[in-house]
Design an enzyme around this catalytic site. Structure first.
Site, PDB file in Angstrom:
ATOM      1  N   GLY A   1       5.104  -3.421  -3.387  1.00  0.00           N
ATOM      2  CA  GLY A   1       5.225  -4.794  -3.560  1.00  0.00           C
ATOM      3  C   GLY A   1       4.110  -4.738  -4.921  1.00  0.00           C
ATOM      4  O   GLY A   1       3.501  -3.754  -5.429  1.00  0.00           O
ATOM      5  N   GLN A   2       3.738  -5.985  -5.086  1.00  0.00           N
ATOM      6  CA  GLN A   2       3.213  -6.063  -6.131  1.00  0.00           C
ATOM      7  C   GLN A   2       1.696  -5.362  -7.146  1.00  0.00           C
ATOM      8  O   GLN A   2       1.699  -4.401  -7.633  1.00  0.00           O
ATOM      9  CB  GLN A   2       2.743  -8.084  -6.427  1.00  0.00           C
ATOM     10  CG  GLN A   2       2.497  -8.053  -7.866  1.00  0.00           C
ATOM     11  CD  GLN A   2       1.475  -9.334  -7.493  1.00  0.00           C
ATOM     12  OE1 GLN A   2       1.333  -9.954  -6.520  1.00  0.00           O
ATOM     13  NE2 GLN A   2       1.944 -10.177  -9.241  1.00  0.00           N
TER      14      GLN A   2
ATOM     15  N   ASP B   1       6.793   1.742   9.349  1.00  0.00           N
ATOM     16  CA  ASP B   1       6.223   0.097   9.566  1.00  0.00           C
ATOM     17  C   ASP B   1       4.830   0.335  10.628  1.00  0.00           C
ATOM     18  O   ASP B   1       4.713   0.696  11.203  1.00  0.00           O
ATOM     19  CB  ASP B   1       7.487  -0.772  10.746  1.00  0.00           C
ATOM     20  CG  ASP B   1       7.535  -2.138  10.719  1.00  0.00           C
ATOM     21  OD1 ASP B   1       6.222  -2.651   9.870  1.00  0.00           O
ATOM     22  OD2 ASP B   1       8.706  -2.285  10.432  1.00  0.00           O
TER      23      ASP B   1
ATOM     24  N   TYR C   1      -0.382 -17.625   7.144  1.00  0.00           N
ATOM     25  CA  TYR C   1      -1.259 -16.468   6.472  1.00  0.00           C
ATOM     26  C   TYR C   1      -2.821 -16.504   6.321  1.00  0.00           C
ATOM     27  O   TYR C   1      -2.912 -15.204   6.702  1.00  0.00           O
ATOM     28  CB  TYR C   1      -0.223 -16.408   5.011  1.00  0.00           C
ATOM     29  CG  TYR C   1      -0.641 -15.455   3.800  1.00  0.00           C
ATOM     30  CD1 TYR C   1      -0.911 -14.232   4.003  1.00  0.00           C
ATOM     31  CD2 TYR C   1      -2.004 -15.886   2.496  1.00  0.00           C
ATOM     32  CE1 TYR C   1      -1.096 -13.414   2.926  1.00  0.00           C
ATOM     33  CE2 TYR C   1      -1.910 -15.153   1.521  1.00  0.00           C
ATOM     34  CZ  TYR C   1      -1.738 -13.714   1.794  1.00  0.00           C
ATOM     35  OH  TYR C   1      -2.267 -12.979   1.237  1.00  0.00           O
TER      36      TYR C   1
ATOM     37  N   LYS D   1      -5.782 -13.607   7.462  1.00  0.00           N
ATOM     38  CA  LYS D   1      -6.512 -13.253   7.438  1.00  0.00           C
ATOM     39  C   LYS D   1      -8.017 -13.470   7.742  1.00  0.00           C
ATOM     40  O   LYS D   1      -8.189 -12.866   7.187  1.00  0.00           O
ATOM     41  CB  LYS D   1      -5.927 -13.828   5.402  1.00  0.00           C
ATOM     42  CG  LYS D   1      -5.507 -13.403   4.592  1.00  0.00           C
ATOM     43  CD  LYS D   1      -4.962 -11.989   4.170  1.00  0.00           C
ATOM     44  CE  LYS D   1      -3.780 -10.944   4.517  1.00  0.00           C
ATOM     45  NZ  LYS D   1      -4.131  -9.474   4.214  1.00  0.00           N
TER      46      LYS D   1
ATOM     47  N   ILE E   1      -2.548 -12.686  -8.385  1.00  0.00           N
ATOM     48  CA  ILE E   1      -2.378 -12.103  -8.785  1.00  0.00           C
ATOM     49  C   ILE E   1      -1.304 -11.658  -9.911  1.00  0.00           C
ATOM     50  O   ILE E   1       0.116 -12.360  -9.357  1.00  0.00           O
ATOM     51  CB  ILE E   1      -2.566 -10.194  -8.463  1.00  0.00           C
ATOM     52  CG1 ILE E   1      -3.519 -10.667  -6.748  1.00  0.00           C
ATOM     53  CG2 ILE E   1      -2.022  -9.520  -9.131  1.00  0.00           C
ATOM     54  CD1 ILE E   1      -5.308 -10.360  -7.872  1.00  0.00           C
TER      55      ILE E   1
HETATM   56  C1  AKB Z   1      -0.612 -15.905  -1.856  1.00  0.00           C
HETATM   57  O1  AKB Z   1       0.294 -17.272  -2.976  1.00  0.00           O
HETATM   58  O2  AKB Z   1       0.300 -16.073  -0.336  1.00  0.00           O
HETATM   59  C2  AKB Z   1      -0.741 -14.998  -2.085  1.00  0.00           C
HETATM   60  C3  AKB Z   1      -2.384 -14.802  -2.196  1.00  0.00           C
HETATM   61  C4  AKB Z   1      -3.754 -15.394  -3.381  1.00  0.00           C
HETATM   62  O3  AKB Z   1      -2.492 -14.278  -1.350  1.00  0.00           O
HETATM   63  N1  AKB Z   1      -0.953 -14.451  -3.973  1.00  0.00           N
END
Ligand code: AKB
Length: 322
Positions: free
Chosen positions: A17-18, A59, A149, A153, A179
């Site tokens: 990944g990035q 995975d 997401y 977190k 990022i």
């Molecule tokens: C996203 O845009 O989902 C990520 C982040 C800010 O965690 N780059």
């Protein structure tokens, strides 16, 4: 324990990944190529990543595959970068829950069982939500995100801190902003526009941006991101008051300001704005971040401003794309 002498065999999940791809290469420089195992799920690694040190397909949601890799390489430290980001998470919330929660649980459980030295578990500005103060967002504040997401977190931060207190697993984590980088494209995030815009400016001199021109988000250039990640992992645990949830600030600019900065170098560059579902996500996140805890506890200090980052991105991408 402080310093990096006790981190001998490192695993990076999400290594294709990035962030993972550049982090792996930097860790290989610091710890020796053979001591840093890159792990990816499906995507073939670049020649650089795949040939410079060990690479494993696996995975994170499958604990046995993770366990095999940990055992085969005698892993004592994990940088757990595998995650489904905000945009992709809204397209497939079930997948985001599975990867972000069950993957993290497997990593933390393995760290506990194998008595690992240290684990890096990234968080994000996505942990914040629409009711969080948007300017100079404090370290301790309201955490009520509205994305899957973001929700994973917040839960991840709490879980990581639980493992530190309950099981003495030395877990550390940062709330990454968006990022910006030139090596590997981000995938599935809301802040991705700030990378795409550079590619399109250089290749096509025009970009159709998926957030409004006045959208301001916290961002960071990759070299600062890598330094922050490694510096926090090397910090003296006795000096840390926080563990898994450090606010991290560097840059904050609107999409329009970024376009104007790029235009200083590519005058014919034009941008149109066509907000999609990610606008609502961006609108729920902070604009600027108070990172005084990171500065005080482990000496965080960013080195790239908007101008310097833009010059470097254009230089690196022009070499790569033209
Ligand atoms: C996203 O845009 O989902 C990520 C982040 C800010 O965690 N780059």
């Amino acid at each position: 324990m402080s310093g990096s002498d006790d981190m001998k065999h490192i695993l990076v999940t999400g290594a294709v990944g990035q962030i993972g791809s550049e982090l792996t290469m930097e860790l290989r420089k610091l710890h020796g190529n053979e001591n840093v195992v890159a792990m990816g799920r499906k995507t073939k690694p670049s020649d650089l990543l795949g040939n410079s040190g060990p690479f494993e397909f696996g995975d994170v949601v499958d604990k046995s595959s993770l366990e095999r890799i940990v055992k085969d390489h005698d892993i004592d430290t994990i940088y757990h970068m595998a995650a489904i980001l905000s945009g992709d998470g809204e397209k497939n919330p079930q997948l985001a829950y599975n990867v972000n929660m069950n993957g993290l649980y497997n990593v933390l459980e393995l760290a506990r069982e194998k008595e690992m030295t240290r684990v890096m578990v990234p968080s994000s500005i996505a942990a914040f939500g629409p009711t969080t103060p948007k300017e100079n967002t404090p370290q301790e504040t309201i955490l009520k995100p509205t994305t899957m997401y973001g929700l994973t977190k917040v839960a991840g931060e709490l879980l990581a801190d639980y493992y530190f207190k309950r099981f003495q697993v030395d877990v550390r984590g940062l709330r990454y902003p968006g990022i910006i980088s030139s090596e590997t494209l981000p995938g599935g995030g809301t802040t991705d526009y700030a990378v795409e815009i550079f590619y399109e400016a250089i290749k096509n001199k025009k970009y159709n941006c998926f957030v409004r021109e006045d959208t301001v988000l916290p961002m960071m250039y990759m070299p600062d991101c890598i330094n922050a990640t490694i510096d926090l992992m090397n910090a003296d645990v006795n000096k840390l008051v926080h563990h898994s949830d450090f606010n991290l600030g560097a840059l904050s600019f609107s999409a329009g300001q970024l376009a104007a900065e790029i235009r200083k170098h590519i005058p014919e560059f034009t941008v149109t704005y066509e907000p999609d579902f990610r606008q609502a996500i961006a609108d729920s996140w902070p604009r600027t971040i108070d990172d005084s805890a990171a500065r005080a506890e482990w000496g965080w200090k960013p080195t790239y401003g908007l101008e310097k980052m833009t010059v470097d991105m254009i230089e690196k991408l022009s070499k790569k794309l033209l």
